[in-house]
Design a protein around this motif. Sequence first.
Motif, short mmCIF file in Angstrom:
data_model
loop_
_atom_site.label_atom_id
_atom_site.label_comp_id
_atom_site.label_asym_id
_atom_site.label_seq_id
_atom_site.Cartn_x
_atom_site.Cartn_y
_atom_site.Cartn_z
N LEU A 1 0.84 -1.19 0.00
CA LEU A 1 0.00 0.00 0.00
C LEU A 1 0.88 1.25 0.00
CD1 LEU A 1 -2.53 -1.09 2.75
CD2 LEU A 1 -2.84 -1.23 0.29
N THR B 1 1.43 5.05 1.30
CA THR B 1 0.99 5.87 2.42
C THR B 1 1.67 7.23 2.35
OG1 THR B 1 0.76 6.05 4.80
CG2 THR B 1 2.73 4.94 4.01
N VAL C 1 2.42 5.65 10.43
CA VAL C 1 2.84 4.27 10.22
C VAL C 1 3.90 3.88 11.24
CG1 VAL C 1 4.04 2.70 8.63
CG2 VAL C 1 2.26 4.24 7.77
N THR D 1 5.03 -0.40 4.87
CA THR D 1 4.08 0.29 4.00
C THR D 1 2.74 0.56 4.66
OG1 THR D 1 3.45 -1.83 3.06
CG2 THR D 1 5.09 -0.54 1.86
N SER D 2 2.26 -0.38 5.48
CA SER D 2 0.92 -0.23 6.04
C SER D 2 0.89 -0.18 7.55
CB SER D 2 0.04 -1.40 5.58
OG SER D 2 0.53 -2.61 6.14
#
Length: 94
Positions: free
Chosen positions: A10, A12, A18, A51-52
Amino acid sequence: MIRAAELVVLDTTDIEEVVMNATSVATRGLTALDRCDRCGAQAYVRAVLATSGGELLFCAHHAREVESKLRPQTTEWQDESSKLHEKPVFEDAD
């Protein structure tokens, strides 16, 4: 919880969020209730995705299997597999 089979990269824009999520997730130790996302055995490794901020849990076997590919994509690799070699402590029953 994101399962290994459902892993999607993903994009962001809020990196601070995060990092904060990843930090709070990784601060707790793994327990016998934490299960491997691959096979359901007791989890000894938590991988927090960069990433997530999601996490993946693995038994020691599956963690070794995916570590070289997955670890560069994580902000935290919490490995408690040394617990596998600890001797249990039993209290004397009086």
